[in-house]
Design an enzyme around this catalytic site. Structure first.
Site, PDB file in Angstrom:
ATOM      1  N   CYS A   1      40.124  35.481  39.573  1.00 14.72           N
ATOM      2  CA  CYS A   1      39.489  36.488  40.290  1.00 14.72           C
ATOM      3  C   CYS A   1      38.478  35.757  41.298  1.00 14.72           C
ATOM      4  CB  CYS A   1      38.831  37.553  39.508  1.00 14.72           C
ATOM      5  SG  CYS A   1      37.828  38.934  40.777  1.00 14.72           S
TER       6      CYS A   1
ATOM      7  N   ASP B   1      43.156  36.513  35.778  1.00 15.40           N
ATOM      8  CA  ASP B   1      44.100  37.621  35.843  1.00 15.40           C
ATOM      9  C   ASP B   1      45.489  37.108  35.535  1.00 15.40           C
ATOM     10  OD1 ASP B   1      42.329  39.493  37.140  1.00 15.40           O
ATOM     11  OD2 ASP B   1      42.580  38.144  38.915  1.00 15.40           O
TER      12      ASP B   1
END
Length: 165
Positions: A56, A63
Protein backbone atom coordinates in the site's frame (compact mmCIF):
# COMPACT_ATOMS: atom_id res chain seq x y z
CA UNK A 1 13.80 -29.31 -26.77
CA UNK A 2 11.48 -31.25 -29.03
CA UNK A 3 9.86 -29.10 -31.68
CA UNK A 4 11.97 -26.02 -30.95
CA UNK A 5 15.08 -24.71 -32.55
CA UNK A 6 17.61 -22.97 -30.26
CA UNK A 7 16.99 -19.66 -32.04
CA UNK A 8 13.31 -19.89 -31.03
CA UNK A 9 14.40 -19.27 -27.45
CA UNK A 10 16.91 -16.48 -28.07
CA UNK A 11 16.68 -14.02 -25.22
CA UNK A 12 15.19 -16.51 -22.75
CA UNK A 13 17.70 -16.46 -19.89
CA UNK A 14 15.71 -17.27 -16.74
CA UNK A 15 14.31 -20.62 -17.82
CA UNK A 16 16.46 -23.51 -16.66
CA UNK A 17 18.71 -21.31 -14.56
CA UNK A 18 19.52 -22.85 -11.20
CA UNK A 19 20.80 -19.52 -9.91
CA UNK A 20 17.60 -17.53 -9.92
CA UNK A 21 17.87 -14.20 -8.16
CA UNK A 22 14.75 -12.43 -6.97
CA UNK A 23 14.41 -8.69 -7.35
CA UNK A 24 12.33 -7.00 -4.67
CA UNK A 25 11.85 -3.75 -6.60
CA UNK A 26 9.59 -3.33 -9.64
CA UNK A 27 11.55 -4.29 -12.75
CA UNK A 28 9.85 -4.77 -16.14
CA UNK A 29 13.21 -5.66 -17.72
CA UNK A 30 12.81 -9.13 -16.15
CA UNK A 31 10.16 -10.00 -18.76
CA UNK A 32 11.28 -12.19 -21.64
CA UNK A 33 9.58 -13.46 -24.77
CA UNK A 34 9.77 -16.32 -27.20
CA UNK A 35 8.28 -16.78 -30.66
CA UNK A 36 4.69 -18.01 -30.97
CA UNK A 37 4.85 -21.37 -32.75
CA UNK A 38 1.21 -21.04 -33.94
CA UNK A 39 0.74 -17.42 -35.06
CA UNK A 40 -1.81 -18.53 -37.68
CA UNK A 41 -4.30 -19.56 -34.95
CA UNK A 42 -6.12 -17.61 -32.28
CA UNK A 43 -5.80 -19.32 -28.92
CA UNK A 44 -5.78 -18.28 -25.28
CA UNK A 45 -2.94 -18.46 -22.77
CA UNK A 46 -3.91 -17.93 -19.13
CA UNK A 47 -1.69 -17.49 -16.09
CA UNK A 48 -3.07 -17.79 -12.57
CA UNK A 49 -0.77 -16.11 -10.08
CA UNK A 50 -2.15 -16.70 -6.54
CA UNK A 51 0.80 -15.27 -4.60
CA UNK A 52 1.03 -11.69 -5.86
CA UNK A 53 2.03 -9.09 -3.28
CA UNK A 54 2.56 -5.37 -3.40
CA UNK A 55 2.62 -2.60 -0.81
CA UNK A 56 0.00 0.00 0.00
CA UNK A 57 1.56 3.34 -0.99
CA UNK A 58 0.00 5.07 2.03
CA UNK A 59 0.60 2.62 4.89
CA UNK A 60 3.35 0.37 3.54
CA UNK A 61 1.26 -2.65 4.54
CA UNK A 62 1.32 -5.65 2.19
CA UNK A 63 -1.57 -6.32 -0.15
CA UNK A 64 -2.14 -9.86 -1.40
CA UNK A 65 -3.91 -10.91 -4.58
CA UNK A 66 -4.46 -13.55 -7.16
CA UNK A 67 -3.60 -12.03 -10.51
CA UNK A 68 -5.00 -13.52 -13.70
CA UNK A 69 -3.33 -12.77 -17.01
CA UNK A 70 -5.17 -14.01 -20.08
CA UNK A 71 -4.06 -13.22 -23.62
CA UNK A 72 -4.27 -14.16 -27.27
CA UNK A 73 -0.72 -14.04 -28.61
CA UNK A 74 0.38 -12.66 -31.93
CA UNK A 75 4.07 -13.09 -32.77
CA UNK A 76 5.62 -13.06 -29.30
CA UNK A 77 4.69 -14.80 -26.05
CA UNK A 78 5.78 -14.10 -22.49
CA UNK A 79 8.01 -16.72 -20.91
CA UNK A 80 6.38 -17.94 -17.67
CA UNK A 81 9.41 -17.90 -15.36
CA UNK A 82 10.21 -14.34 -16.40
CA UNK A 83 6.58 -13.42 -15.65
CA UNK A 84 6.92 -15.00 -12.20
CA UNK A 85 10.10 -13.02 -11.47
CA UNK A 86 8.50 -9.83 -12.80
CA UNK A 87 5.41 -10.25 -10.62
CA UNK A 88 7.67 -10.97 -7.63
CA UNK A 89 9.38 -7.62 -8.29
CA UNK A 90 6.21 -5.85 -7.11
CA UNK A 91 6.87 -7.11 -3.57
CA UNK A 92 8.32 -3.78 -2.34
CA UNK A 93 6.51 -1.59 -4.87
CA UNK A 94 4.12 0.93 -3.41
CA UNK A 95 1.08 1.32 -5.61
CA UNK A 96 -2.67 1.16 -5.46
CA UNK A 97 -4.32 -2.05 -6.67
CA UNK A 98 -5.67 -0.41 -9.81
CA UNK A 99 -2.25 0.95 -10.72
CA UNK A 100 -0.55 -2.43 -10.25
CA UNK A 101 -3.00 -4.18 -12.59
CA UNK A 102 -2.76 -1.49 -15.27
CA UNK A 103 1.03 -1.42 -14.99
CA UNK A 104 1.20 -5.19 -15.49
CA UNK A 105 -1.06 -4.98 -18.52
CA UNK A 106 0.86 -2.04 -20.03
CA UNK A 107 4.20 -3.80 -19.59
CA UNK A 108 2.87 -6.99 -21.21
CA UNK A 109 1.39 -5.06 -24.15
CA UNK A 110 4.71 -3.30 -24.70
CA UNK A 111 6.56 -6.62 -24.43
CA UNK A 112 4.41 -8.82 -26.68
CA UNK A 113 1.98 -6.67 -28.68
CA UNK A 114 -0.71 -9.34 -28.21
CA UNK A 115 -3.93 -9.53 -30.18
CA UNK A 116 -5.88 -9.35 -26.90
CA UNK A 117 -4.98 -9.25 -23.22
CA UNK A 118 -6.79 -8.91 -19.92
CA UNK A 119 -5.38 -8.65 -16.41
CA UNK A 120 -7.57 -9.11 -13.36
CA UNK A 121 -6.45 -8.72 -9.76
CA UNK A 122 -8.47 -10.23 -6.93
CA UNK A 123 -7.09 -8.66 -3.79
CA UNK A 124 -7.79 -10.04 -0.35
CA UNK A 125 -9.86 -7.75 1.86
CA UNK A 126 -8.24 -5.21 4.11
CA UNK A 127 -10.44 -3.14 6.37
CA UNK A 128 -13.45 -5.22 5.37
CA UNK A 129 -13.37 -4.49 1.63
CA UNK A 130 -11.78 -6.19 -1.33
CA UNK A 131 -10.79 -4.52 -4.59
CA UNK A 132 -10.78 -6.43 -7.88
CA UNK A 133 -9.43 -4.20 -10.67
CA UNK A 134 -9.78 -5.44 -14.25
CA UNK A 135 -8.16 -4.03 -17.39
CA UNK A 136 -8.04 -5.24 -20.96
CA UNK A 137 -6.85 -4.36 -24.44
CA UNK A 138 -7.68 -5.43 -27.96
CA UNK A 139 -5.37 -4.61 -30.85
CA UNK A 140 -6.78 -1.48 -32.55
CA UNK A 141 -8.46 -1.98 -35.89
CA UNK A 142 -9.11 -5.68 -35.29
CA UNK A 143 -12.05 -7.72 -34.02
CA UNK A 144 -10.15 -7.99 -30.74
CA UNK A 145 -10.69 -4.27 -30.11
CA UNK A 146 -14.47 -4.84 -30.07
CA UNK A 147 -14.02 -7.99 -27.99
CA UNK A 148 -12.11 -5.96 -25.38
CA UNK A 149 -14.88 -3.35 -25.22
CA UNK A 150 -17.54 -6.02 -24.69
CA UNK A 151 -15.52 -7.92 -22.09
CA UNK A 152 -14.93 -4.70 -20.19
CA UNK A 153 -18.67 -4.11 -19.98
CA UNK A 154 -19.62 -7.66 -19.02
CA UNK A 155 -16.50 -9.21 -17.45
CA UNK A 156 -17.96 -9.41 -13.94
CA UNK A 157 -21.63 -9.88 -14.76
CA UNK A 158 -21.55 -13.41 -13.35
CA UNK A 159 -18.74 -13.39 -10.78
CA UNK A 160 -17.33 -16.80 -9.98
CA UNK A 161 -16.88 -18.06 -6.48
CA UNK A 162 -13.96 -16.41 -4.75
CA UNK A 163 -12.21 -19.00 -2.61
CA UNK A 164 -8.92 -17.29 -1.78
CA UNK A 165 -10.42 -14.98 0.82
Amino acid sequence: MAGREPEDLDGVTHLGSEKTSYTFDYDPSLLETFENQHPNRDYVVKFNCPEFTTLCPMTGQPDFATVYVRYIPDVKMVESKSLKLYLFSFRNHGGFHEDAINTIMNDLIELMDPRFIEVWGKFTPRGGISIDPYANYGKPGTSFEKMAQERLLYHDLYPENIDNR
